[in-house]
Structures are given as C-alpha cells and as structure tokens.
Design a protein around this motif. Structure first.
Motif, PDB file in Angstrom:
ATOM      1  N   GLY A  16     -16.871 -11.075   6.785  1.00 45.85           N
ATOM      2  CA  GLY A  16     -16.597  -9.535   6.307  1.00 45.85           C
ATOM      3  C   GLY A  16     -17.188  -8.817   7.354  1.00 45.85           C
ATOM      4  O   GLY A  16     -16.512  -7.568   7.876  1.00 45.85           O
ATOM      5  N   PRO A  17     -18.475  -8.559   7.705  1.00 48.53           N
ATOM      6  CA  PRO A  17     -19.092  -7.957   8.663  1.00 48.53           C
ATOM      7  C   PRO A  17     -18.551  -7.912   9.834  1.00 48.53           C
ATOM      8  O   PRO A  17     -18.472  -6.920  10.851  1.00 48.53           O
ATOM      9  CB  PRO A  17     -20.483  -8.140   8.650  1.00 48.53           C
ATOM     10  N   LYS A  18     -18.051  -9.256  10.483  1.00 46.60           N
ATOM     11  CA  LYS A  18     -17.419  -9.045  11.724  1.00 46.60           C
ATOM     12  C   LYS A  18     -16.194  -8.436  11.606  1.00 46.60           C
ATOM     13  O   LYS A  18     -15.668  -7.725  12.710  1.00 46.60           O
ATOM     14  CB  LYS A  18     -17.118 -10.718  11.963  1.00 46.60           C
ATOM     15  N   ILE A  19     -15.378  -8.679  10.596  1.00 48.79           N
ATOM     16  CA  ILE A  19     -14.003  -7.830  10.712  1.00 48.79           C
ATOM     17  C   ILE A  19     -14.412  -6.186  10.748  1.00 48.79           C
ATOM     18  O   ILE A  19     -13.683  -5.416  11.380  1.00 48.79           O
ATOM     19  CB  ILE A  19     -13.026  -8.217   9.422  1.00 48.79           C
ATOM     20  N   GLN A  20     -15.423  -5.851   9.788  1.00 43.28           N
ATOM     21  CA  GLN A  20     -15.689  -4.387   9.688  1.00 43.28           C
ATOM     22  C   GLN A  20     -16.118  -3.989  11.148  1.00 43.28           C
ATOM     23  O   GLN A  20     -15.648  -2.705  11.408  1.00 43.28           O
ATOM     24  CB  GLN A  20     -16.793  -4.491   8.721  1.00 43.28           C
ATOM     25  N   GLU A  21     -16.916  -4.746  11.754  1.00 41.37           N
ATOM     26  CA  GLU A  21     -17.219  -4.121  13.069  1.00 41.37           C
ATOM     27  C   GLU A  21     -16.222  -4.151  14.046  1.00 41.37           C
ATOM     28  O   GLU A  21     -16.021  -3.281  14.838  1.00 41.37           O
ATOM     29  CB  GLU A  21     -18.509  -5.080  13.718  1.00 41.37           C
TER      30      GLU A  21
ATOM     31  N   GLY B  16       5.887  13.083   7.674  1.00 36.05           N
ATOM     32  CA  GLY B  16       5.182  11.795   7.326  1.00 36.05           C
ATOM     33  C   GLY B  16       4.208  11.446   8.509  1.00 36.05           C
ATOM     34  O   GLY B  16       4.436  12.289   9.523  1.00 36.05           O
ATOM     35  N   TYR B  17       3.752  10.430   8.466  1.00 32.81           N
ATOM     36  CA  TYR B  17       2.700   9.786   9.514  1.00 32.81           C
ATOM     37  C   TYR B  17       3.029   8.443   9.365  1.00 32.81           C
ATOM     38  O   TYR B  17       2.658   7.650   8.456  1.00 32.81           O
ATOM     39  CB  TYR B  17       1.356  10.465   9.360  1.00 32.81           C
ATOM     40  N   LYS B  18       3.365   7.602  10.452  1.00 38.67           N
ATOM     41  CA  LYS B  18       3.357   6.256  10.606  1.00 38.67           C
ATOM     42  C   LYS B  18       1.828   5.559  10.783  1.00 38.67           C
ATOM     43  O   LYS B  18       1.246   5.956  11.746  1.00 38.67           O
ATOM     44  CB  LYS B  18       4.305   5.721  11.589  1.00 38.67           C
ATOM     45  N   GLY B  19       1.490   4.780   9.870  1.00 44.71           N
ATOM     46  CA  GLY B  19       0.204   4.406   9.901  1.00 44.71           C
ATOM     47  C   GLY B  19       0.166   3.271  11.089  1.00 44.71           C
ATOM     48  O   GLY B  19       0.905   3.050  11.665  1.00 44.71           O
ATOM     49  N   ARG B  20      -1.162   3.143  11.405  1.00 43.92           N
ATOM     50  CA  ARG B  20      -1.617   2.018  12.649  1.00 43.92           C
ATOM     51  C   ARG B  20      -1.831   0.686  12.311  1.00 43.92           C
ATOM     52  O   ARG B  20      -2.286  -0.018  13.203  1.00 43.92           O
ATOM     53  CB  ARG B  20      -2.522   2.804  13.252  1.00 43.92           C
ATOM     54  N   ASN B  21      -2.108   0.324  10.965  1.00 48.18           N
ATOM     55  CA  ASN B  21      -2.290  -1.029  10.621  1.00 48.18           C
ATOM     56  C   ASN B  21      -3.615  -1.432  11.384  1.00 48.18           C
ATOM     57  O   ASN B  21      -3.630  -2.278  12.052  1.00 48.18           O
ATOM     58  CB  ASN B  21      -1.194  -1.822  10.857  1.00 48.18           C
TER      59      ASN B  21
ATOM     60  N   ALA C  41      -7.379  -4.757  14.660  1.00 45.25           N
ATOM     61  CA  ALA C  41      -8.599  -5.233  14.937  1.00 45.25           C
ATOM     62  C   ALA C  41      -8.895  -6.720  14.685  1.00 45.25           C
ATOM     63  O   ALA C  41      -9.512  -7.235  15.549  1.00 45.25           O
ATOM     64  CB  ALA C  41      -9.653  -4.499  14.183  1.00 45.25           C
ATOM     65  N   SER C  42      -8.323  -7.078  13.665  1.00 50.23           N
ATOM     66  CA  SER C  42      -8.483  -8.793  13.259  1.00 50.23           C
ATOM     67  C   SER C  42      -7.782  -9.639  14.554  1.00 50.23           C
ATOM     68  O   SER C  42      -8.201 -10.771  14.868  1.00 50.23           O
ATOM     69  CB  SER C  42      -7.995  -9.053  12.012  1.00 50.23           C
ATOM     70  N   LEU C  43      -6.552  -9.176  14.780  1.00 48.49           N
ATOM     71  CA  LEU C  43      -6.123  -9.879  15.983  1.00 48.49           C
ATOM     72  C   LEU C  43      -7.037 -10.200  17.267  1.00 48.49           C
ATOM     73  O   LEU C  43      -7.126 -11.368  17.867  1.00 48.49           O
ATOM     74  CB  LEU C  43      -4.924  -9.103  16.704  1.00 48.49           C
TER      75      LEU C  43
END
Length: 146
Positions: A5-10, A103-108, A113-115
């Motif tokens: 979790g903290p690794k993904i958050q960072e 509208g605004y297309k999100g950036r996922n 980041a997880s990739l």
C-alpha cells in the motif's frame, strides 16, 4: 498487502510530480492507501481528495463546472495565465466553464503509477508466497513424521 500500500501510494505521488499533474502538492499529499480483506479476497484501496478523484477518473460532459477559484489557484501555482488579477479571474472562469461543458478525460493515475513498480511488486509477492508455501510444507511434513 500492508507493505505494498505505501509503495503504491508513493509511486502515485512520484508519478504525479513527474507527469506535471501536481501544481501545489496538495492533491498528491491527499493520496492514501488502505488494505482490506474480505472472505474471498484481499486488496489495496487507493484514494485521495476530490481533486485527485477528478484527475484520476475525469469529469463527464455537461456536469457542473468546477469552481473557477480552484482553476485560478492552479494557474497561479503553475505560473500560467494573464498577470492582471481581473484577466486571471476571467481566464479561470472560461476554463472552468469549458471543463463543465466538455468534460475532462481522467488520467488513470493509480494504474499509470502502478505500472512503474509492478515488476518489483510481483517479484516481492512471489517470493513471499513461495516462502509461505515452503513453511506450510515444512510444518505439515514435520507433524506427519513419527
């Protein structure tokens, strides 16, 4: 999961900085991760402020326009737009109205980041799984030997 979790958050915070998504740092600072467990699965929930959610998932066409004051603050933090206060307010209003209309297309963000860290996460989780299986086998065979 608690170590991931903290690794993904960072990784999300780092990605936002590198991608230029993070003007003041407040949105990246709002990112959090929580691990959860149900009877059928375990996982990590990632979230953040409303700004993070909009940047991540986007905003549908025809939705209410975001507050122009938020756009103003973003423009000032990025150092873009007109220098006079009146023109800045006007530009921010026009941008907010366009976002509401188009509208605004999100950036996922969390996926992107997880990739970047997925291979390391898979390697770590695979090693932990193998260690658990080895320990289970060791425990079960030592109990059956007379």
């Amino acid at each position: 999961m608690e170590t991931y979790g903290p690794k993904i958050q960072e990784a999300i915070k780092t990605y936002m900085g590198e991608a230029g998504i993070n003007a003041t740092g407040q949105t990246a600072s709002s990112v959090y991760s929580n691990t959860f467990e149900t009877t059928n699965s375990i996982g990590i929930a990632v979230g953040g402020s409303k700004s993070f959610t909009v940047l991540h998932t986007g905003r549908r066409k025809g939705a209410k326009a975001p507050p122009s004051t938020s756009i103003e603050a973003w423009m000032e933090a990025k150092g873009i737009g007109p220098s006079s206060d009146k023109k800045l307010k006007s530009a921010a209003f026009l941008i907010a109205r366009a976002i509401g209309k188009n509208g605004y297309k999100g950036r996922n963000i969390s996926y992107q980041a997880s990739l970047r860290i997925m291979n390391a996460l898979l390697r770590d989780s695979s090693a932990a799984y193998i260690k658990d299986v080895e320990q289970h086998l060791k425990d079960s065979t030592s109990k059956n030997v007379n």
